[in-house]
Scaffold this active site. Structure first.
Site, PDB file in Angstrom:
ATOM      1  N   HIS A  75       0.843  -1.201   0.000  1.00  0.00           N
ATOM      2  CA  HIS A  75       0.000   0.000   0.000  1.00  0.00           C
ATOM      3  C   HIS A  75       0.875   1.245   0.000  1.00  0.00           C
ATOM      4  O   HIS A  75       1.758   1.391   0.837  1.00  0.00           O
ATOM      5  CB  HIS A  75      -0.910   0.019   1.233  1.00  0.00           C
ATOM      6  CG  HIS A  75      -1.853  -1.138   1.300  1.00  0.00           C
ATOM      7  ND1 HIS A  75      -1.458  -2.392   1.710  1.00  0.00           N
ATOM      8  CD2 HIS A  75      -3.173  -1.235   1.000  1.00  0.00           C
ATOM      9  CE1 HIS A  75      -2.497  -3.218   1.665  1.00  0.00           C
ATOM     10  NE2 HIS A  75      -3.548  -2.538   1.237  1.00  0.00           N
ATOM     11  N   LYS A 102      -1.355  -7.988  -4.558  1.00  0.00           N
ATOM     12  CA  LYS A 102      -2.192  -6.815  -4.331  1.00  0.00           C
ATOM     13  C   LYS A 102      -1.312  -5.570  -4.268  1.00  0.00           C
ATOM     14  O   LYS A 102      -0.376  -5.509  -3.475  1.00  0.00           O
ATOM     15  CB  LYS A 102      -3.007  -6.922  -3.040  1.00  0.00           C
ATOM     16  CG  LYS A 102      -3.883  -5.682  -2.807  1.00  0.00           C
ATOM     17  CD  LYS A 102      -4.599  -5.712  -1.469  1.00  0.00           C
ATOM     18  CE  LYS A 102      -5.358  -4.408  -1.240  1.00  0.00           C
ATOM     19  NZ  LYS A 102      -5.954  -4.335   0.115  1.00  0.00           N
TER      20      LYS A 102
END
Length: 279
Positions: A75, A102
């Site tokens: 992230h 991700k």
């Protein structure tokens, strides 16, 4: 308790530390234990951060159930890196042995999202499962259009005000407004260009119209700062048409190869009116 109950949907479990945007502030081992317990209780997905992925995999010692997929995530709450940097990050995550990659970044302008779309398409061609999303208002389109470009899944909140990330839509809006279950590689993209644009009711109107006539298309809000840069970035046939609202209407006329005479007259009249008001 939640995982032990009968459920009709797969479960994805995270236990995010504060240094990766979550709330947990303790040592890694207790949350590793919780994530491993989630696997043992039948969670279909567990998400661990790239920074500690090797440590977590070593902690599991090969005890991951076959029916559980490991998502390794990164992230970035500051920006969206270059295409080259995203490709390098992708390779780092793959090297951990992740079942699903991700990558979540942050948009400083809407053209940043195009780099995430490129990564999604690349992974689709290589058959690499990936969740690729861009956070905040300028990245909103990534959440709706991810199935078009090969994203494994997207996230929606259960209700407005309960978002787990900036500018996350509700699950109800994804399904009922944007018809996300029908979006695929052949879906044409339309939308409204503006700044601000989140208040526009155009997506509700146009997506319902597309649905009613069976058109494989979706209409999204584009929060745009630089119109010329936006149009040059999203120039592929996949982006089939745009509406334009404030403050970009005059810039839109300058960007057009052809302008309808009536539109040109309206634009000229508006400029004269604005100049007279200034005086």
């Amino acid at each position: 308790a939640l995982l032990a109950k009968p459920r009709t949907l797969p479960a994805l479990v995270t236990y995010r530390p504060k240094w990766e945007g979550g709330e947990y502030e303790g040592d890694d081992e207790p949350r590793f234990e919780a994530l491993q317990l989630a696997m043992e209780l039948g969670a279909e997905y567990v998400d661990i951060e790239l920074k500690v992925a090797d440590k977590f995999i070593k902690f599991m010692s090969g005890k991951k159930p076959e029916n559980c997929k490991l998502i390794v995530s990164s992230h970035n709450y500051d920006n969206t890196p270059s295409a080259e940097e995203l490709a390098s990050l992708l390779a780092q995550i793959q090297a951990t042995g992740a079942d699903i990659v991700k990558i979540a970044t942050t948009a400083t302008e809407i053209v940043d999202v195009s780099r995430m779309f490129q990564i999604l398409v690349h992974c689709q061609e290589k058959q690499v499962p990936i969740i690729g999303l861009v956070m905040n208002d300028r990245g909103f389109i990534s959440r709706v259009l991810c199935p078009k470009f090969g994203g494994y899944l997207t996230f929606g909140s259960l209700e407005k005000g309960k978002e787990s990330a900036p500018s996350q839509p509700t699950a109800a809006d994804l399904i009922n407004v944007y018809n996300i279950r029908q979006i695929g590689p052949d879906t044409k993209v339309f939308g409204i260009i503006g700044n601000p644009v989140g208040h526009s009711k155009s997506p509700i109107l146009h997506n319902e119209a597309f649905r009613s006539v069976g058109l494989n298309a979706v209409y999204v809000p584009f929060l745009v700062d630089d119109l010329a840069k936006f149009l040059s970035t999203y120039s592929s046939p996949d982006f089939a048409g745009f509406s334009c609202t404030i403050p970009h209407k005059e810039a839109a006329v300058r960007c057009c190869d052809e302008v309808d005479p009536i539109a040109r007259v309206i634009s000229s009249s508006l400029l004269l009116l604005l100049h007279s008001l200034d005086c």
